[in-house]
Design a protein around this motif. Structure first.
Motif, PDB file in Angstrom:
ATOM      1  N   ASP A 140       0.832  -1.209   0.000  1.00 14.95           N
ATOM      2  CA  ASP A 140       0.000   0.000   0.000  1.00 14.95           C
ATOM      3  C   ASP A 140       0.866   1.258   0.000  1.00 14.95           C
ATOM      4  O   ASP A 140       0.580   2.225  -0.704  1.00 14.95           O
ATOM      5  CB  ASP A 140      -0.925   0.019   1.227  1.00 14.95           C
ATOM      6  N   ARG A 141       1.937   1.234   0.818  1.00 12.38           N
ATOM      7  CA  ARG A 141       2.816   2.407   0.855  1.00 12.38           C
ATOM      8  C   ARG A 141       3.494   2.622  -0.502  1.00 12.38           C
ATOM      9  O   ARG A 141       3.569   3.756  -0.994  1.00 12.38           O
ATOM     10  CB  ARG A 141       3.859   2.247   1.975  1.00 12.38           C
ATOM     11  N   LEU A 142       3.938   1.535  -1.114  1.00 15.77           N
ATOM     12  CA  LEU A 142       4.561   1.678  -2.441  1.00 15.77           C
ATOM     13  C   LEU A 142       3.570   2.252  -3.458  1.00 15.77           C
ATOM     14  O   LEU A 142       3.889   3.181  -4.216  1.00 15.77           O
ATOM     15  CB  LEU A 142       5.100   0.320  -2.929  1.00 15.77           C
ATOM     16  N   LEU A 143       2.350   1.713  -3.473  1.00 17.56           N
ATOM     17  CA  LEU A 143       1.348   2.216  -4.425  1.00 17.56           C
ATOM     18  C   LEU A 143       1.072   3.700  -4.194  1.00 17.56           C
ATOM     19  O   LEU A 143       0.886   4.469  -5.141  1.00 17.56           O
ATOM     20  CB  LEU A 143       0.048   1.412  -4.311  1.00 17.56           C
ATOM     21  N   ASP A 144       1.095   4.088  -2.922  1.00 12.31           N
ATOM     22  CA  ASP A 144       0.893   5.484  -2.576  1.00 12.31           C
ATOM     23  C   ASP A 144       1.986   6.366  -3.206  1.00 12.31           C
ATOM     24  O   ASP A 144       1.694   7.398  -3.830  1.00 12.31           O
ATOM     25  CB  ASP A 144       0.937   5.587  -1.036  1.00 12.31           C
ATOM     26  N   LEU A 145       3.214   5.937  -3.063  1.00 13.49           N
ATOM     27  CA  LEU A 145       4.340   6.689  -3.659  1.00 13.49           C
ATOM     28  C   LEU A 145       4.255   6.699  -5.188  1.00 13.49           C
ATOM     29  O   LEU A 145       4.535   7.701  -5.848  1.00 13.49           O
ATOM     30  CB  LEU A 145       5.668   6.058  -3.207  1.00 13.49           C
ATOM     31  N   MET A 146       3.821   5.567  -5.763  1.00 13.49           N
ATOM     32  CA  MET A 146       3.740   5.464  -7.231  1.00 13.49           C
ATOM     33  C   MET A 146       2.663   6.364  -7.827  1.00 13.49           C
ATOM     34  O   MET A 146       2.706   6.682  -9.020  1.00 13.49           O
ATOM     35  CB  MET A 146       3.488   4.009  -7.653  1.00 13.49           C
ATOM     36  N   ARG A 147       1.681   6.766  -7.006  1.00 19.92           N
ATOM     37  CA  ARG A 147       0.620   7.648  -7.532  1.00 19.92           C
ATOM     38  C   ARG A 147       1.136   9.052  -7.834  1.00 19.92           C
ATOM     39  O   ARG A 147       0.514   9.802  -8.562  1.00 19.92           O
ATOM     40  CB  ARG A 147      -0.544   7.713  -6.538  1.00 19.92           C
ATOM     41  N   LEU A 148       2.283   9.386  -7.276  1.00 18.94           N
ATOM     42  CA  LEU A 148       2.865  10.714  -7.535  1.00 18.94           C
ATOM     43  C   LEU A 148       3.595  10.676  -8.879  1.00 18.94           C
ATOM     44  O   LEU A 148       4.453   9.816  -9.101  1.00 18.94           O
ATOM     45  CB  LEU A 148       3.812  11.094  -6.388  1.00 18.94           C
ATOM     46  N   LYS A 149       3.218  11.614  -9.746  1.00 20.62           N
ATOM     47  CA  LYS A 149       3.720  11.569 -11.140  1.00 20.62           C
ATOM     48  C   LYS A 149       5.073  12.268 -11.246  1.00 20.62           C
ATOM     49  O   LYS A 149       5.219  13.289 -11.914  1.00 20.62           O
ATOM     50  CB  LYS A 149       2.700  12.229 -12.058  1.00 20.62           C
ATOM     51  N   SER A 150       6.064  11.682 -10.645  1.00 24.50           N
ATOM     52  CA  SER A 150       7.369  12.350 -10.536  1.00 24.50           C
ATOM     53  C   SER A 150       8.239  12.122 -11.774  1.00 24.50           C
ATOM     54  O   SER A 150       9.318  11.531 -11.706  1.00 24.50           O
ATOM     55  CB  SER A 150       8.081  11.871  -9.275  1.00 24.50           C
ATOM     56  N   ILE A 151       7.756  12.629 -12.914  1.00 23.37           N
ATOM     57  CA  ILE A 151       8.505  12.532 -14.176  1.00 23.37           C
ATOM     58  C   ILE A 151       9.506  13.679 -14.209  1.00 23.37           C
ATOM     59  O   ILE A 151       9.151  14.827 -14.444  1.00 23.37           O
ATOM     60  CB  ILE A 151       7.548  12.632 -15.386  1.00 23.37           C
ATOM     61  N   SER A 152      10.759  13.375 -14.007  1.00 25.22           N
ATOM     62  CA  SER A 152      11.720  14.466 -13.777  1.00 25.22           C
ATOM     63  C   SER A 152      12.062  15.237 -15.030  1.00 25.22           C
ATOM     64  O   SER A 152      12.427  16.410 -14.965  1.00 25.22           O
ATOM     65  CB  SER A 152      13.000  13.901 -13.163  1.00 25.22           C
ATOM     66  N   THR A 153      11.949  14.614 -16.189  1.00 24.46           N
ATOM     67  CA  THR A 153      12.404  15.283 -17.413  1.00 24.46           C
ATOM     68  C   THR A 153      11.406  16.326 -17.903  1.00 24.46           C
ATOM     69  O   THR A 153      11.749  17.194 -18.700  1.00 24.46           O
ATOM     70  CB  THR A 153      12.695  14.258 -18.514  1.00 24.46           C
ATOM     71  N   ASP A 154      10.162  16.262 -17.434  1.00 23.27           N
ATOM     72  CA  ASP A 154       9.100  17.138 -17.935  1.00 23.27           C
ATOM     73  C   ASP A 154       8.777  18.212 -16.887  1.00 23.27           C
ATOM     74  O   ASP A 154       8.261  17.899 -15.809  1.00 23.27           O
ATOM     75  CB  ASP A 154       7.868  16.280 -18.234  1.00 23.27           C
ATOM     76  N   PRO A 155       9.070  19.478 -17.201  1.00 31.54           N
ATOM     77  CA  PRO A 155       8.866  20.555 -16.220  1.00 31.54           C
ATOM     78  C   PRO A 155       7.417  20.612 -15.703  1.00 31.54           C
ATOM     79  O   PRO A 155       7.184  21.111 -14.592  1.00 31.54           O
ATOM     80  CB  PRO A 155       9.187  21.830 -17.015  1.00 31.54           C
ATOM     81  N   ALA A 156       6.485  20.081 -16.470  1.00 29.77           N
ATOM     82  CA  ALA A 156       5.088  20.101 -16.030  1.00 29.77           C
ATOM     83  C   ALA A 156       4.896  19.314 -14.733  1.00 29.77           C
ATOM     84  O   ALA A 156       3.911  19.514 -14.019  1.00 29.77           O
ATOM     85  CB  ALA A 156       4.189  19.528 -17.128  1.00 29.77           C
ATOM     86  N   TYR A 157       5.817  18.430 -14.425  1.00 28.59           N
ATOM     87  CA  TYR A 157       5.658  17.566 -13.244  1.00 28.59           C
ATOM     88  C   TYR A 157       6.582  17.959 -12.097  1.00 28.59           C
ATOM     89  O   TYR A 157       6.839  17.160 -11.200  1.00 28.59           O
ATOM     90  CB  TYR A 157       5.878  16.100 -13.640  1.00 28.59           C
ATOM     91  N   LYS A 158       7.056  19.193 -12.136  1.00 24.92           N
ATOM     92  CA  LYS A 158       7.990  19.654 -11.094  1.00 24.92           C
ATOM     93  C   LYS A 158       7.385  19.528  -9.689  1.00 24.92           C
ATOM     94  O   LYS A 158       8.026  19.029  -8.751  1.00 24.92           O
ATOM     95  CB  LYS A 158       8.379  21.104 -11.378  1.00 24.92           C
ATOM     96  N   ALA A 159       6.124  19.960  -9.557  1.00 24.12           N
ATOM     97  CA  ALA A 159       5.490  19.919  -8.237  1.00 24.12           C
ATOM     98  C   ALA A 159       5.308  18.476  -7.764  1.00 24.12           C
ATOM     99  O   ALA A 159       5.449  18.164  -6.575  1.00 24.12           O
ATOM    100  CB  ALA A 159       4.138  20.637  -8.288  1.00 24.12           C
ATOM    101  N   GLU A 160       5.035  17.582  -8.699  1.00 23.16           N
ATOM    102  CA  GLU A 160       4.846  16.168  -8.339  1.00 23.16           C
ATOM    103  C   GLU A 160       6.162  15.558  -7.862  1.00 23.16           C
ATOM    104  O   GLU A 160       6.180  14.695  -6.986  1.00 23.16           O
ATOM    105  CB  GLU A 160       4.323  15.379  -9.541  1.00 23.16           C
ATOM    106  N   CYS A 161       7.259  16.003  -8.453  1.00 22.20           N
ATOM    107  CA  CYS A 161       8.559  15.526  -7.996  1.00 22.20           C
ATOM    108  C   CYS A 161       8.793  15.985  -6.558  1.00 22.20           C
ATOM    109  O   CYS A 161       9.216  15.189  -5.699  1.00 22.20           O
ATOM    110  CB  CYS A 161       9.681  16.052  -8.908  1.00 22.20           C
TER     111      CYS A 161
END
Lengths: 464, 464
Positions: free
Chosen positions: B21-42
C-alpha cells in the motif's frame, strides 16, 4: 562555306531579337510537369509549339497521353534527295522553381539581362530545355525563310514529361515508331565542354541501382547490455562495403569489368586535346585528388570507366547528441555507372552473391533493385556524326569532340532501343547555367551560336 | 539464521500488504523528472519520502537543488558498534509514460495484478526505481519495529533526477561528501541475474563516445557527372570503420587493450556457475552467434571485455526511392565500452590518430566527443561484499554471484570518485519488467524477497 548557308547565318544574326522574343514568350508558360497544378500550362506550351511549327510550314499537332501532351511535327525534304531524315528531340516542360525566395527575379517573367560575363536569358527553362530546343526551330525558320524549303526531311518531337520521369515516353515512341524512324536522331539537352568547346555526346553511362538492407537483431538493443555479444549491422555493412573496392580503386565483384572496352586511340586523342584539368574540375567543388582507379585519366573516370558508388547510408541513431543504441538495421543505397557492354543484371547478381556469401549467419538481407540500364554507345560511323563535328568546329573557337557523359540521358537509349536510331546529343548549355536551380540562365551567345550551329549542321549533313 | 533476524523476516511477511500500500501510494505521484510540467509532483514525492522516513524515526529532510530536490535521512547505529556505516541510494523520479496508448492501465493508478506468471505491481516506477528503493525502507521499518533500533548507522540518499541526466548529483555529493562518506554504499537500481539468481554488480563498463564527420566535396554532387573522379565520403568512412576490427573481432587501435585485466579464476568460476546461455540470450532478440572476440565467453563479452560499437551512421540520400547523389558528408557515432583500467582519453586520441592518418588528403574530419568515463571496478575485499553475497544466497533459490554490468550506472562511479566509497549494486528487477516502456511492472515476489534480502544483509554486515 557553301553559298546556301551564308544567307541563313545572316538571317539568324539579323533576326536574333525576334528569336529571343519568341523564346521569352514560350518561357512565360509555367510548364512544370511534376506539379498537377500546372497541367493546363503544360498543354498551353505544347499548343504554343504546334502553332510555332505551323508558322514555319511544318505539319504539327499535339498527341494526348495519360500525362502531358507530346508534340510532333514533320516536313519533307527535297524530292529524290539522299539527305538523311533527321528526328529532333527536345522537351518543353521545366523543373519546379522552389526555393522561390532564392530567385533574383520572377522565374516566369524572363528577361534578357546584361551581366559581367555577357548577356543572359534569365528564367526557368532558359537553358533546360526551352532555349535549347528553340535553337533548332529558329535555325529551321531561318533556313526556310531564305530557301523556301528545308534541306532534308525533318521530324520534330517534343516531350512534356522529361522533368517528371517521362512516364509516357516509351509507350508513345513504340506507338509512333514509324514516324520517329529517321536516319539520325538529334537531341538538344546537353552542354558545351568547358566554356566554348562544342561537343557531341556519343557515350552515356548506364546505371544499376540497389538498396541493401541488413537486419541483425529484431529490435534496437542497448549497447551496454548487448554490446560485445550481439551482431552490429552497421559493422557488418561497413565491412561488406569496404570489400567492394580494392586498394587501387577497382571494383572487386567477379565479372564486374566484363564488357568494359579499351578506349580507342582516336577518342583518347580527342579527349587529350580537350585539355581537361582534373584539379580544376575537382577544385570547383572543394576536392583535389582524382579518386578513380589508378592509371586512368580524369575524363576516363567520368566518361568511359564504370563506378560503384554509395549514394546513401543509414543505420542506428542519427539525431542530435548520442544514443548508445545497437541498431537492428543498417542500409545502403548504391549504384554502378556502367560503360561499354557491361550487363546490369549480371552485375546485380554478382553483388547479391557477394553480400549473401559474406553475411553472418544470423543476419538477413533485403535487396531492393532500382533501375538497370546498359550504357549507350553511339555508332559514330554514320557520316552525319563526322559532318556535324566539322560543322560545329566551324562555328565555335575550338575543335568539336566526341565526348562521353557520366550520367544517363534516357531518351538516347530509347531512340536506339525502341526506334533503332543512333542519336547525336548536341547542346549549348554551360556549366554555370544553374539548371534545376534558382536563377537559371542561358547565355545569349549560346542561344545565338546554337542556332548558327544547327544551320551549319543542317547544311553539312544534307549534302554528300 | 540469527535469532534477531527471524522476527524481522516474519514482520516483513506479515506486513506485505501494508508495504505494498505504501509503495502504491508513492507510485501515484507523477514524478517525471524530465518534464517541467511535473515539477510539483517531484517535490511531492521527495516530501512523501521524508514523511515516510520520519515515520520510522529517521531524521530526514529535502534539499533544494537547481533541479528537483534531494532527500537525505540519517539514523545512528548502536553505540560503540563496529558495524559499518551504510549509505543507501535510490531515485524517486520516473520515466515519461509515452506512448500512453500502449499502457493497458493508467500508469499512475498502480494496481497489484494477478498474471499467469504471478502477482505483479503494475505502473510507472514500480521497478525503476520506487519499488526497489522501498524494499530497503520497508526492511528498515520492519527491523526498527521489531528491535526499536537499526543494527548499524544508515544514511538514506534519494535523488529525483536520475531519469533526466542527474545534473545536480555530483555538485550535491561534493557539497555533502561528509554525510555520504559511509563504509559501503548500497545502490538498489539493478536486477536479478536471470529469473532468480541474486547478484551484486561489482564491475561496470566505462564509455568513450565520439562522432566522426567526414567531409569530401563542399556540396552534394551528381554521381553521373562526378562519379568516378570525386571522393565519396561514405566510401572513405566505411573503409575507415572496417579497419577498426580485425578478423578475430579485436579492436585494432594501438593501445586499445592497455589496462584490460585478465578475468580472475574466482570470478570465472562464479560466472561459469551462472549457466549463461548466449544462444538463449541472443535468441530472445533474433540472433544466435556471439559476435565478440574469438575465444571469449558470452558473459566476458558483455561484462569484462571492451567493445567498439557503431551506434549510428548516416550519409547521402536516405529517403524513399533513389537519388544518385555523391554526398558531401558522411558521419558515424561510435562508442567504446571500457573495462578495467582502460583510459578513455588515450583511446580517443588513438582513434583520432587512426582516422587522421588514414584520411585522404582532400577530405576533412570533425570530431565531436561525447562522454568519457572509466570502468568502475569495486574493491570487493571489504567484508560486507562477501557477507551480502551469502545473505542473498540464503534468501534466494540460487547462489548469489559477483557479476558485471555492460552498461554504466554513473552513481556507482560517483560514490567511488567523489566520496571514496565502493558501492554494492544489489537489485531485484527482472528482465521482463519493461522499465522505461509501457506497462512497467515489478513482481510482488521480487518486492517481497527484496525486503527480506535487505533484512538479511543488514543482519549479516552489521556483525563480525
Amino acid at each position: 562555306m557553301t553559298s546556301r548557308l551564308t544567307p541563313v547565318l545572316s538571317r539568324i544574326d539579323t533576326d536574333l531579337s525576334a528569336s529571343l522574343d519568341r523564346l521569352l514568350d514560350l518561357m512565360r508558360l509555367k510548364s512544370i510537369s511534376t506539379d498537377p497544378a500546372y497541367k493546363a500550362e503544360c498543354a498551353r506550351a505544347a499548343d504554343w509549339l504546334v502553332t510555332d511549327l505551323k508558322s514555319i510550314g511544318i505539319d504539327a499537332q499535339t498527341y494526348e497521353t495519360p500525362g502531358h501532351p507530346m508534340v510532333m511535327g514533320h516536313i519533307d525534304g527535297p524530292e529524290n534527295s539522299s539527305a538523311p531524315h533527321l528526328v529532333f528531340y527536345g522537351h518543353y516542360d521545366v523543373q519546379p522553381v522552389d526555393p522561390i525566395n532564392l530567385w533574383s527575379s520572377d522565374p516566369f517573367d524572363p528577361q534578357v539581362e546584361n551581366t559581367a560575363k555577357g548577356k543572359v536569358i534569365r528564367g526557368r527553362g532558359s537553358s533546360d530545355d526551352k532555349g535549347q530546343l528553340m535553337t533548332f526551330i529558329e535555325a529551321c525558320r531561318a533556313w526556310k525563310s531564305e530557301h523556301g524549303a528545308l534541306p532534308c526531311e525533318i521530324t520534330f518531337f517534343f516531350e512534356g514529361e522529361e522533368e517528371s520521369g517521362s512516364p509516357s515516353l516509351v509507350p508513345f515512341m513504340q506507338e509512333h515508331k514509324d514516324k520517329l524512324k529517321g536516319d539520325v536522331a538529334l537531341i538538344c539537352d546537353t552542354g558545351l565542354f568547358g566554356h566554348d568547346t562544342p561537343a557531341i555526346v556519343t557515350m552515356l553511362r548506364g546505371l544499376m541501382g540497389e538498396e541493401i538492407v541488413i537486419t541483425a537483431a529484431n529490435k534496437d538493443l542497448h549497447s551496454g547490455m548487448f554490446g560485445g555479444i550481439a551482431r552490429n549491422p552497421i559493422r557488418v555493412l561497413t565491412k561488406l562495403l569496404a570489400g567492394l573496392h580494392d586498394d587501387s580503386g577497382r571494383v572487386t565483384l567477379p565479372g564486374f569489368y566484363d564488357g568494359v572496352p579499351e578506349l580507342s586511340d582516336d577518342l583518347r586523342a580527342q579527349w587529350d586535346a580537350l585539355g581537361f584539368e582534373p584539379e580544376q574540375f575537382l577544385g570547383d567543388v572543394g576536392l583535389k585528388i582524382p579518386a578513380g582507379e589508378d592509371g586512368k585519366s580524369g575524363l576516363q573516370m567520368i566518361w568511359s570507366e564504370p563506378t560503384l558508388e554509395f549514394n546513401g547510408i543509414i543505420g542506428g541513431y542519427t539525431g542530435k547528441g548520442f544514443k548508445t543504441v545497437l541498431p537492428s538495421q543498417a542500409s545502403v543505397k548504391l549504384s554502378a555507372r556502367l560503360v561499354g557492354d557491361q550487363d546490369p543484371h549480371k552485375i546485380r547478381a554478382a553483388l547479391h552473391k557477394y553480400i549473401t556469401a559474406n553475411l553472418p549467419e544470423d543476419c538477413t538481407v533485403e535487396f531492393n533493385p532500382h533501375g538497370a540500364s546498359k550504357a549507350s554507345v553511339m555508332a559514330t560511323d554514320h557520316p552525319a556524326f563526322e559532318k556535324a563535328r566539322n560543322a560545329l568546329s566551324d562555328e565555335w573557337p575550338k575543335e568539336a569532340a566526341f565526348i562521353g557523359c557520366g550520367g544517363s540521358i534516357p531518351i538516347a537509349g530509347h531512340f536506339k532501343k525502341v526506334v533503332g536510331v543512333d542519336a547525336m546529343l548536341i547542346g549549348f548549355g554551360r556549366d554555370d547555367d544553374q539548371i534545376h536551380s534558382p536563377n537559371e540562365k542561358y547565355d545569349v551567345e549560346c542561344f545565338h551560336k546554337g542556332m548558327r550551329s544547327w544551320a551549319r549542321i543542317l547544311d553539312a549533313v544534307s549534302q554528300d
